[in-house]
Scaffold this active site. Structure first.
Site, PDB file in Angstrom:
ATOM      1  N   GLU A  58      -0.588  -8.818 -18.585  1.00 44.52           N
ATOM      2  CA  GLU A  58      -0.740  -7.941 -17.422  1.00 44.52           C
ATOM      3  C   GLU A  58      -1.650  -6.750 -17.721  1.00 44.52           C
ATOM      4  O   GLU A  58      -2.474  -6.368 -16.890  1.00 44.52           O
ATOM      5  CB  GLU A  58       0.665  -7.442 -17.040  1.00 44.52           C
ATOM      6  CG  GLU A  58       0.750  -6.523 -15.851  1.00 44.52           C
ATOM      7  CD  GLU A  58       2.182  -6.096 -15.565  1.00 44.52           C
ATOM      8  OE1 GLU A  58       3.023  -6.102 -16.493  1.00 44.52           O
ATOM      9  OE2 GLU A  58       2.464  -5.735 -14.413  1.00 44.52           O
ATOM     10  N   CYS A  81       0.870  -1.162   0.000  1.00 45.42           N
ATOM     11  CA  CYS A  81       0.000   0.000   0.000  1.00 45.42           C
ATOM     12  C   CYS A  81       0.912   1.219   0.000  1.00 45.42           C
ATOM     13  O   CYS A  81       2.120   1.083   0.128  1.00 45.42           O
ATOM     14  CB  CYS A  81      -0.853   0.026   1.265  1.00 45.42           C
ATOM     15  SG  CYS A  81      -1.806  -1.483   1.482  1.00 45.42           S
ATOM     16  N   GLU A  94       9.067 -11.857 -21.323  1.00 44.55           N
ATOM     17  CA  GLU A  94       8.750 -10.507 -20.849  1.00 44.55           C
ATOM     18  C   GLU A  94       7.576  -9.915 -21.647  1.00 44.55           C
ATOM     19  O   GLU A  94       6.670  -9.295 -21.082  1.00 44.55           O
ATOM     20  CB  GLU A  94      10.011  -9.633 -20.961  1.00 44.55           C
ATOM     21  CG  GLU A  94       9.801  -8.141 -20.760  1.00 44.55           C
ATOM     22  CD  GLU A  94       9.162  -7.773 -19.421  1.00 44.55           C
ATOM     23  OE1 GLU A  94       9.042  -8.623 -18.535  1.00 44.55           O
ATOM     24  OE2 GLU A  94       8.738  -6.604 -19.302  1.00 44.55           O
ATOM     25  N   HIS A 140       7.111 -29.212 -28.630  1.00 43.13           N
ATOM     26  CA  HIS A 140       7.030 -30.236 -27.578  1.00 43.13           C
ATOM     27  C   HIS A 140       5.731 -30.129 -26.776  1.00 43.13           C
ATOM     28  O   HIS A 140       5.648 -30.657 -25.672  1.00 43.13           O
ATOM     29  CB  HIS A 140       8.248 -30.128 -26.655  1.00 43.13           C
ATOM     30  CG  HIS A 140       9.540 -30.419 -27.352  1.00 43.13           C
ATOM     31  ND1 HIS A 140       9.882 -31.683 -27.791  1.00 43.13           N
ATOM     32  CD2 HIS A 140      10.548 -29.607 -27.735  1.00 43.13           C
ATOM     33  CE1 HIS A 140      11.067 -31.639 -28.391  1.00 43.13           C
ATOM     34  NE2 HIS A 140      11.485 -30.382 -28.372  1.00 43.13           N
ATOM     35  N   ARG A 176       0.992   1.997  -5.981  1.00 42.39           N
ATOM     36  CA  ARG A 176       1.258   0.974  -4.966  1.00 42.39           C
ATOM     37  C   ARG A 176      -0.013   0.238  -4.526  1.00 42.39           C
ATOM     38  O   ARG A 176       0.066  -0.738  -3.777  1.00 42.39           O
ATOM     39  CB  ARG A 176       1.900   1.620  -3.723  1.00 42.39           C
ATOM     40  CG  ARG A 176       3.215   2.308  -4.008  1.00 42.39           C
ATOM     41  CD  ARG A 176       3.741   2.953  -2.741  1.00 42.39           C
ATOM     42  NE  ARG A 176       4.098   1.951  -1.765  1.00 42.39           N
ATOM     43  CZ  ARG A 176       5.267   1.347  -1.697  1.00 42.39           C
ATOM     44  NH1 ARG A 176       6.201   1.640  -2.569  1.00 42.39           N
ATOM     45  NH2 ARG A 176       5.515   0.441  -0.773  1.00 42.39           N
ATOM     46  N   TRP A 190      -3.932  -1.689  -1.259  1.00 37.48           N
ATOM     47  CA  TRP A 190      -4.020  -2.910  -2.063  1.00 37.48           C
ATOM     48  C   TRP A 190      -4.325  -4.004  -1.059  1.00 37.48           C
ATOM     49  O   TRP A 190      -3.492  -4.361  -0.235  1.00 37.48           O
ATOM     50  CB  TRP A 190      -2.690  -3.174  -2.766  1.00 37.48           C
ATOM     51  CG  TRP A 190      -2.708  -4.339  -3.707  1.00 37.48           C
ATOM     52  CD1 TRP A 190      -3.149  -4.332  -5.004  1.00 37.48           C
ATOM     53  CD2 TRP A 190      -2.225  -5.665  -3.446  1.00 37.48           C
ATOM     54  NE1 TRP A 190      -2.982  -5.577  -5.548  1.00 37.48           N
ATOM     55  CE2 TRP A 190      -2.424  -6.411  -4.629  1.00 37.48           C
ATOM     56  CE3 TRP A 190      -1.665  -6.290  -2.336  1.00 37.48           C
ATOM     57  CZ2 TRP A 190      -2.076  -7.750  -4.719  1.00 37.48           C
ATOM     58  CZ3 TRP A 190      -1.318  -7.621  -2.427  1.00 37.48           C
ATOM     59  CH2 TRP A 190      -1.520  -8.346  -3.611  1.00 37.48           C
ATOM     60  N   LYS A 230       3.979  -8.701 -20.196  1.00 34.77           N
ATOM     61  CA  LYS A 230       3.447  -7.347 -20.394  1.00 34.77           C
ATOM     62  C   LYS A 230       2.066  -7.418 -21.023  1.00 34.77           C
ATOM     63  O   LYS A 230       1.146  -6.722 -20.611  1.00 34.77           O
ATOM     64  CB  LYS A 230       4.416  -6.589 -21.297  1.00 34.77           C
ATOM     65  CG  LYS A 230       4.526  -5.156 -21.033  1.00 34.77           C
ATOM     66  CD  LYS A 230       5.594  -4.782 -20.025  1.00 34.77           C
ATOM     67  CE  LYS A 230       5.611  -5.631 -18.771  1.00 34.77           C
ATOM     68  NZ  LYS A 230       6.715  -5.387 -17.912  1.00 34.77           N
ATOM     69  N   LYS A 283       2.345  -1.909  -8.067  1.00 34.43           N
ATOM     70  CA  LYS A 283       3.702  -1.726  -8.571  1.00 34.43           C
ATOM     71  C   LYS A 283       4.723  -2.448  -7.704  1.00 34.43           C
ATOM     72  O   LYS A 283       5.652  -3.058  -8.193  1.00 34.43           O
ATOM     73  CB  LYS A 283       4.014  -0.226  -8.605  1.00 34.43           C
ATOM     74  CG  LYS A 283       5.392   0.135  -9.121  1.00 34.43           C
ATOM     75  CD  LYS A 283       5.429   0.000 -10.612  1.00 34.43           C
ATOM     76  CE  LYS A 283       6.775   0.351 -11.214  1.00 34.43           C
ATOM     77  NZ  LYS A 283       6.915  -0.266 -12.538  1.00 34.43           N
ATOM     78  N   ASN A 302       1.281   0.050   5.954  1.00 35.91           N
ATOM     79  CA  ASN A 302       1.642  -0.728   4.766  1.00 35.91           C
ATOM     80  C   ASN A 302       2.371  -1.964   5.259  1.00 35.91           C
ATOM     81  O   ASN A 302       3.300  -1.839   6.062  1.00 35.91           O
ATOM     82  CB  ASN A 302       2.557   0.118   3.862  1.00 35.91           C
ATOM     83  CG  ASN A 302       3.165  -0.702   2.741  1.00 35.91           C
ATOM     84  OD1 ASN A 302       2.525  -1.612   2.213  1.00 35.91           O
ATOM     85  ND2 ASN A 302       4.403  -0.379   2.375  1.00 35.91           N
ATOM     86  N   GLY A 303       1.953  -3.156   4.787  1.00 35.99           N
ATOM     87  CA  GLY A 303       2.623  -4.383   5.214  1.00 35.99           C
ATOM     88  C   GLY A 303       1.603  -5.354   5.776  1.00 35.99           C
ATOM     89  O   GLY A 303       0.404  -5.236   5.510  1.00 35.99           O
TER      90      GLY A 303
HETATM   91  O1  M6R Z   1      10.310  -3.953  -8.145  1.00 37.39           O
HETATM   92  P1  M6R Z   1      10.646  -5.303  -8.710  1.00 37.39           P
HETATM   93  O2  M6R Z   1      11.479  -5.227  -9.945  1.00 37.39           O
HETATM   94  O3  M6R Z   1      11.250  -6.207  -7.701  1.00 37.39           O
HETATM   95  O4  M6R Z   1       9.242  -5.919  -9.130  1.00 37.39           O
HETATM   96  C1  M6R Z   1       9.157  -7.233  -9.591  1.00 37.39           C
HETATM   97  C2  M6R Z   1       7.824  -7.526 -10.229  1.00 37.39           C
HETATM   98  O5  M6R Z   1       6.785  -7.372  -9.311  1.00 37.39           O
HETATM   99  C3  M6R Z   1       7.557  -6.590 -11.418  1.00 37.39           C
HETATM  100  O6  M6R Z   1       8.588  -6.640 -12.352  1.00 37.39           O
HETATM  101  C4  M6R Z   1       6.245  -6.977 -12.115  1.00 37.39           C
HETATM  102  O7  M6R Z   1       6.358  -8.226 -12.697  1.00 37.39           O
HETATM  103  C5  M6R Z   1       5.856  -5.919 -13.148  1.00 37.39           C
HETATM  104  N1  M6R Z   1       4.579  -5.377 -12.831  1.00 37.39           N
HETATM  105  C6  M6R Z   1       5.781  -6.433 -14.543  1.00 37.39           C
HETATM  106  O8  M6R Z   1       5.438  -5.428 -15.451  1.00 37.39           O
END
Ligand code: M6R
Length: 604
Positions: A485, A2, A478, A501, A27, A74, A482, A599, A100-101
């Site tokens: 997501e 959060c 990757e 395979h 966040r 969150w 993306k 994030k 937060n936590g």
């Molecule tokens: O801050 P970080 O690089 O440790 O975050 C890792 C993942 O949570 C982050 O890369 C996530 O997969 C992204 N939202 C992807 O776009």
């Protein structure tokens, strides 16, 4: 997971609390709230939904006060709702808390508090804290002592900020969750992350685990849990307020994709020698003499940056392996003498990655954080840190930080390879020259990309596959991450050779396959492309302009400038970031804040 914020200073705090929450919304964005203190006690506004809903509520029903706290959530404990939104208060309403936590022992604490007559109004783990403070106040403690008494009973990870109706101060502490103070001219701030208050101040104080801070309008004091003063210096961050805004772009993601030439320049700047070597101030020659293998630990996009680097390190005769941090933390591999464990993390706060680094430290390994955030938990936990210098990234989808992570890993790899093998990597001069030119090549991709048209054609298909080999496999993973997501459409990345395979069974005319070519093994990739086409799958090749093999075979291509094969896939990734962005835009998705995600993932 959060965002928390606080302000104490001259004038009303409510507007800047909402503004700082807007900056922290990446966040968490399922509910938000603020509490302010004025002469008539604490006033609270909180709402399920985005910070915009809170802003509407605050303008309809104005609350004012020179001191306040805020939160954007969150959910982990308790569904998103007005009741579960922070701040939370004690039974009397004299104390308000944001958190937060995760408080791991909240069940037991709540049972005891309820047995003693405390009335809870939410399902959150957080709400135990104001009630614990209330107990201590009732027992005669002053607010600061009551805050300390409460946190002494907590287990888990937390950053907390508290206000009390009788005190002109914000009390805060952190253990395992980030917290930074912002020291301004007319007011002082506190937040989970620096971009929250960049428009007010660049002077920051990073708190350490176990610190307790008392923030007033013109001063701050930091002590340990026992109340003993500790010194935390004021640092000036060189991020500008504009870096944390959307500027002319509709979305942070698009802005950050377009920032890549600049962020890459920042990553590389001053780190290449005139005589064809690397100059990493933090890591002079010989730094890695004792290293005989490298473990990358990371999550999500950062994990893919690790896979990219692993494919290069192997070519350079450096033994490297990439691990999902969550797995490494719970099922670590053998960590032998000479292992360097590199935590790759944009935020430096990802709980899984911190967990893996802690396991590595416990096993006696040397640790290094490759991160974007100076003062982050990873940077402070590890023996060393290498900063990627990409500037703040606000979009939940990581874009510019992936490119900068890979560029930084190319530099780090050169330093490690020279120490470990005693000589430069094969082709070092050409690769490092190409790295210098990379920002310009990204500019060319951005100026000429046909990704929007490709995205329009395929956004609505059933499934989207991404394939590649070596560094292009990392980019295939990757690109699929993306795409899924931010579009919410099914997408998978595969090693190109693995398609036959199993996954090939899924390929039909409604399964576009994006084939990423880095200039190596073109003939093999071409065969894999033909396997797809034979099953009627449409193929989009992403390849260097000079790659005839794929250009002639694929149904259409997105080209990138020809450069060193080790770097081509970074350019291909930019094209695929744009494909994902435009597809999500066509589908009208909330691109910067995809559902269920945040994030910075500070829970395991
Ligand atoms: O801050 P970080 O690089 O440790 O975050 C890792 C993942 O949570 C982050 O890369 C996530 O997969 C992204 N939202 C992807 O776009």
């Amino acid at each position: 997971m959060c965002g928390i914020t606080a302000r104490v200073g001259v004038g009303d705090s409510s507007e800047s609390l909402v503004a700082t929450l807007e900056n922290l919304e990446y966040r968490g964005y399922d509910s938000a709230g603020i509490a302010v203190k004025n002469g008539t006690g604490l006033k609270i506004q909180k709402r399920e939904g985005k910070v915009a809903q809170l802003r509407d509520a605050v303008s309809e029903n104005r609350i004012e006060g020179e001191l306040g706290i805020g939160h954007t959530r969150w959910s982990t404990h308790g569904a998103p709702s007005d009741a579960n939104a922070h701040p939370h208060v004690d039974c009397t309403g004299r104390v308000a808390i944001v958190h937060n936590g995760i408080i791991e022992n909240h069940d037991a604490l709540r049972r005891d508090l309820e047995a003693d007559g405390h009335e809870f109004r939410s399902d959150t783990d957080t709400e135990v804290v104001p009630h614990l403070v209330e107990d201590a106040l009732d027992a005669g403690a002053d607010p600061e002592a009551a805050f300390r008494a409460a946190i002494a009973q907590l287990e888990g990870s937390y950053a907390l900020a508290m206000i009390h109706e009788d005190v002109d101060a914000v009390f805060a502490t952190r253990t395992g969750s980030p917290l930074v103070l912002g020291i301004g001219a007319d007011a002082n701030y506190l937040a989970s992350d620096v971009p929250a208050f960049l428009e007010y101040t660049n002077d920051v104080v990073y708190l350490e685990d176990g610190d307790v801070a008392v923030l007033t309008a013109d001063d701050f004091r930091v002590t340990d849990l026992d109340g003993v003063d500790v010194t935390r210096g004021v640092e000036t961050v060189d991020w500008a307020a504009e870096d944390a805004g959307k500027g002319e772009y509709d979305h942070f993601m698009l802005k950050e994709i377009h920032e890549q030439p600049k962020s890459l320049r920042q990553t590389i700047q001053g780190r290449l020698d005139d005589d064809g070597g690397v100059r990493l101030e933090e890591f002079p020659q010989g730094t890695f003499d004792a290293v005989n293998r490298v473990h990358f630990v990371a999550c999500g996009t950062s994990y893919h940056a690790g896979l990219y680097a692993e494919s290069l390190f192997g070519d350079w005769n450096v033994d490297a392996q990439t691990f999902l941090a969550s797995e490494y933390a719970t099922h670590p591999p053998a960590i032998r003498d000479g292992t360097l464990v590199v935590g790759i993390t944009q935020s430096g706060e990802t709980a899984d990655t911190l967990g893996a680094l802690e396991v590595a430290e416990d096993a006696g390994a040397r640790t290094l954080a490759l991160t974007n955030v100076v003062g982050s938990s990873a940077a402070r936990l590890c023996d060393d840190a290498l900063f990627i210098r990409a500037g703040p990234e606000i979009g939940v989808a990581a874009t510019k930080t992936f490119s900068s992570q890979v560029a930084a890993l190319v530099l780090l790899g050169e330093r490690i390879a020279r120490d470990v093998t005693g000589s430069p990597t094969p082709d070092a001069e050409a690769r490092l020259d190409a790295l210098m030119d990379l920002p310009e090549h990204v500019d060319t991709v951005l100026a000429n990309s046909q990704a929007a048209e490709v995205a329009d054609r395929y956004a609505h298909e059933d499934s989207h596959f991404f394939i590649g080999r070596g560094s292009a496999f990392a980019v295939a993973l990757e690109a699929a991450l993306k795409f899924k997501e931010i579009t919410y459409e099914h997408a998978e990345g595969f090693a190109a050779g693995e398609l036959k395979h199993g996954p090939l069974a899924l390929v039909t005319e409604t399964t576009p396959v994006f084939a990423v070519c880095n200039g190596n093994n073109e003939a093999k990739l071409e065969s894999n492309v033909r396997e797809v086409q034979t099953r009627d799958g449409p193929v989009v090749g992403i390849c260097p302009r000079t790659s005839d093999a794929l250009a002639d075979t694929a149904d259409e291509t997105l080209t990138v400038p020809a450069t060193h094969p080790d770097l081509v896939a970074i350019l291909a990734n930019v094209q695929l970031q744009l494909v994902a962005y435009h597809a999500a835009n066509d589908l009208d998705r909330p691109i910067d804040k995809p559902r269920n995600l945040a994030k910075s993932v500070t829970v395991e």
